[in-house]
Design a protein around this motif. Structure first.
Motif, mmCIF file in Angstrom:
data_model
loop_
_atom_site.group_PDB
_atom_site.id
_atom_site.type_symbol
_atom_site.label_atom_id
_atom_site.label_comp_id
_atom_site.label_asym_id
_atom_site.label_seq_id
_atom_site.Cartn_x
_atom_site.Cartn_y
_atom_site.Cartn_z
ATOM 1 N N VAL A 24 39.743 44.633 52.469
ATOM 2 C CA VAL A 24 40.961 44.481 51.071
ATOM 3 C C VAL A 24 41.984 43.573 51.948
ATOM 4 C CG1 VAL A 24 42.445 45.526 48.964
ATOM 5 C CG2 VAL A 24 40.227 46.668 49.837
ATOM 6 N N GLU A 25 42.226 42.646 51.608
ATOM 7 C CA GLU A 25 43.096 41.490 52.640
ATOM 8 C C GLU A 25 44.704 42.193 52.114
ATOM 9 O OE1 GLU A 25 42.232 37.456 52.422
ATOM 10 O OE2 GLU A 25 40.194 37.998 52.974
ATOM 11 N N SER A 26 45.398 41.268 52.937
ATOM 12 C CA SER A 26 46.848 41.573 52.526
ATOM 13 C C SER A 26 47.200 41.068 50.801
ATOM 14 C CB SER A 26 47.941 40.741 53.898
ATOM 15 O OG SER A 26 49.232 40.786 53.336
ATOM 16 N N LEU A 27 48.126 42.204 50.250
ATOM 17 C CA LEU A 27 48.138 41.409 48.637
ATOM 18 C C LEU A 27 46.718 41.383 48.057
ATOM 19 C CD1 LEU A 27 51.281 38.901 49.835
ATOM 20 C CD2 LEU A 27 51.391 41.314 48.712
ATOM 21 N N GLY A 28 45.855 41.649 48.205
ATOM 22 C CA GLY A 28 44.905 42.126 48.319
ATOM 23 C C GLY A 28 44.955 43.182 47.013
ATOM 24 N N PHE A 29 43.989 43.595 45.841
ATOM 25 C CA PHE A 29 44.685 44.760 44.322
ATOM 26 C C PHE A 29 43.403 45.278 43.632
ATOM 27 C CE2 PHE A 29 48.042 45.978 41.006
ATOM 28 C CZ PHE A 29 46.832 46.455 40.721
ATOM 29 N N LYS B 240 31.635 44.536 50.495
ATOM 30 C CA LYS B 240 32.837 42.880 50.020
ATOM 31 C C LYS B 240 34.343 43.180 50.715
ATOM 32 C CE LYS B 240 29.516 43.379 46.713
ATOM 33 N NZ LYS B 240 28.503 43.453 47.315
ATOM 34 N N ARG B 241 34.693 42.107 50.066
ATOM 35 C CA ARG B 241 36.176 41.176 50.798
ATOM 36 C C ARG B 241 36.967 40.974 49.420
ATOM 37 N NH1 ARG B 241 39.309 39.740 55.422
ATOM 38 N NH2 ARG B 241 37.189 39.816 56.849
ATOM 39 N N VAL B 242 38.144 42.237 49.086
ATOM 40 C CA VAL B 242 38.738 41.495 48.138
ATOM 41 C C VAL B 242 39.656 40.728 48.289
ATOM 42 C CG1 VAL B 242 40.516 42.715 46.715
ATOM 43 C CG2 VAL B 242 38.560 43.487 47.229
ATOM 44 N N LEU C 134 42.461 39.923 41.941
ATOM 45 C CA LEU C 134 42.913 41.875 41.218
ATOM 46 C C LEU C 134 40.673 42.057 41.170
ATOM 47 C CD1 LEU C 134 43.479 44.117 39.419
ATOM 48 C CD2 LEU C 134 43.506 42.446 38.047
ATOM 49 N N TRP C 135 40.327 42.893 41.848
ATOM 50 C CA TRP C 135 39.041 43.533 41.757
ATOM 51 C C TRP C 135 39.568 45.006 40.616
ATOM 52 C CZ3 TRP C 135 34.621 42.507 45.054
ATOM 53 C CH2 TRP C 135 34.959 41.291 45.688
ATOM 54 N N ALA C 136 38.148 44.431 39.473
ATOM 55 C CA ALA C 136 38.027 45.206 39.178
ATOM 56 C C ALA C 136 36.474 46.164 38.438
ATOM 57 C CB ALA C 136 38.556 45.344 37.720
ATOM 58 N N GLY C 137 36.174 46.932 37.937
ATOM 59 C CA GLY C 137 34.896 47.307 36.914
ATOM 60 C C GLY C 137 34.135 48.019 38.001
ATOM 61 N N ARG C 138 32.998 48.250 38.096
ATOM 62 C CA ARG C 138 32.101 49.543 38.584
ATOM 63 C C ARG C 138 30.579 48.658 38.069
ATOM 64 N NH1 ARG C 138 34.867 53.924 40.205
ATOM 65 N NH2 ARG C 138 32.833 55.400 40.255
ATOM 66 N N PRO C 139 30.253 48.132 39.427
ATOM 67 C CA PRO C 139 30.715 47.719 40.680
ATOM 68 C C PRO C 139 32.146 46.665 40.459
ATOM 69 C CG PRO C 139 28.591 46.344 40.346
ATOM 70 C CD PRO C 139 28.853 47.382 39.480
ATOM 71 N N ALA C 140 32.923 46.729 41.052
ATOM 72 C CA ALA C 140 33.568 45.218 41.702
ATOM 73 C C ALA C 140 33.604 44.057 41.259
ATOM 74 C CB ALA C 140 34.986 46.236 42.242
ATOM 75 N N ARG D 46 40.353 38.399 38.713
ATOM 76 C CA ARG D 46 41.649 37.369 37.938
ATOM 77 C C ARG D 46 43.080 37.310 39.299
ATOM 78 N NH1 ARG D 46 46.443 39.654 37.331
ATOM 79 N NH2 ARG D 46 46.423 41.417 36.096
ATOM 80 N N GLU D 47 43.285 36.180 39.282
ATOM 81 C CA GLU D 47 44.302 35.965 40.667
ATOM 82 C C GLU D 47 45.854 36.548 40.052
ATOM 83 O OE1 GLU D 47 44.393 34.381 42.941
ATOM 84 O OE2 GLU D 47 42.227 33.683 42.395
ATOM 85 N N LEU D 48 46.306 37.020 40.888
ATOM 86 C CA LEU D 48 47.369 38.369 40.823
ATOM 87 C C LEU D 48 48.274 37.370 40.138
ATOM 88 C CD1 LEU D 48 47.765 40.397 43.650
ATOM 89 C CD2 LEU D 48 47.088 40.972 41.430
ATOM 90 N N THR D 49 49.364 37.734 38.786
ATOM 91 C CA THR D 49 50.675 37.450 38.763
ATOM 92 C C THR D 49 52.403 37.926 39.882
ATOM 93 O OG1 THR D 49 50.990 39.553 37.116
ATOM 94 C CG2 THR D 49 49.487 37.172 36.797
ATOM 95 N N GLU D 50 53.259 37.294 39.748
ATOM 96 C CA GLU D 50 54.297 36.996 40.255
ATOM 97 C C GLU D 50 54.591 38.836 39.317
ATOM 98 O OE1 GLU D 50 56.062 36.094 42.692
ATOM 99 O OE2 GLU D 50 54.440 35.145 42.466
ATOM 100 N N GLU D 51 54.014 39.477 38.600
ATOM 101 C CA GLU D 51 54.465 40.502 38.031
ATOM 102 C C GLU D 51 53.724 41.872 38.248
ATOM 103 O OE1 GLU D 51 53.867 38.353 35.488
ATOM 104 O OE2 GLU D 51 56.011 38.080 34.945
ATOM 105 N N ASP D 52 52.105 41.258 38.821
ATOM 106 C CA ASP D 52 51.623 42.318 39.617
ATOM 107 C C ASP D 52 52.407 42.452 41.707
ATOM 108 O OD1 ASP D 52 49.613 42.591 37.710
ATOM 109 O OD2 ASP D 52 49.232 40.091 38.426
#
Length: 174
Positions: free
Chosen positions: A112-117, A128-130, A135-141, A145-151
């Motif tokens: 999970v790279e720097s600033l990966g979620f 896998k590489r995040v 933003l990675w989600a799910g099972r399997p992930a 989407r791309e992260l937002t400023e709010e994230d």
């Protein structure tokens, strides 16, 4: 009062003097916890068949298990990383400022790279590489989407909040 610190094959955990280790956390063997980090209630970090390295100002929240992969790789957690409650972190790399949500699993040889979620409940399967800003989600992930400023603000706020809370716990329970 630090948690249960156990040696394995003659190697004892190394804990920074200003880290907060909850009284019922268990830290075993070849495990190093960096400055200002917090290992919360009910966590297990088992550095037995390989090494675990936890950077500075990391928060590993309640009920999380961190383990290693025999003969493959240890588990390496950078600085300012947040790991949510009940996560499973196994034989992987979480770079600086990575974020792993509650009840997520990050498996062997993942990065999970720097600033990966990694979202709550996600299952990041082996290898896998995040990437930064994903933003990675799910099972399997999968990449959602791309992260937002709010994230980004939430990620930074979580790290700051836990660093402050850990120091409060250190002063109140030792």
């Amino acid at each position: 009062m630090p948690g249960l610190l156990l040696p394995f094959e003659g190697i004892r955990p190394t804990i920074a003097p200003d880290a907060f280790i909850a009284p019922n956390a268990t830290i075993i063997g070849n495990t190093v916890i960096g400055a200002g980090s917090s290992i919360w209630f009910g966590c297990v970090l088992r550095g037995d068949v390989h090494e675990i390295r936890v950077g500075a100002r990391v928060n590993i929240q309640d009920g999380t298990v961190v383990h290693v992969s025999r003969a493959r790789t240890g588990t390496y957690i950078g600085d300012d990383v947040s790991i949510g409650h009940m996560a499973l972190i196994h034989g992987c790399v979480l770079e600086d400022q990575a974020f792993v949500g509650m009840n997520a699993t990050v498996m062997d040889e993942c990065v999970v790279e720097s600033l990966g979620f990694v979202a709550a409940g996600a299952l990041v399967t082996p290898g896998k590489r995040v990437r930064r800003g994903e933003l990675w989600a799910g099972r399997p992930a999968k990449m959602l989407r791309e992260l937002t400023e709010e994230d980004y603000a939430m990620m930074a706020g979580t790290a700051r909040s836990y660093a402050s809370l850990a120091q409060q716990y250190r002063s109140e329970i030792g």
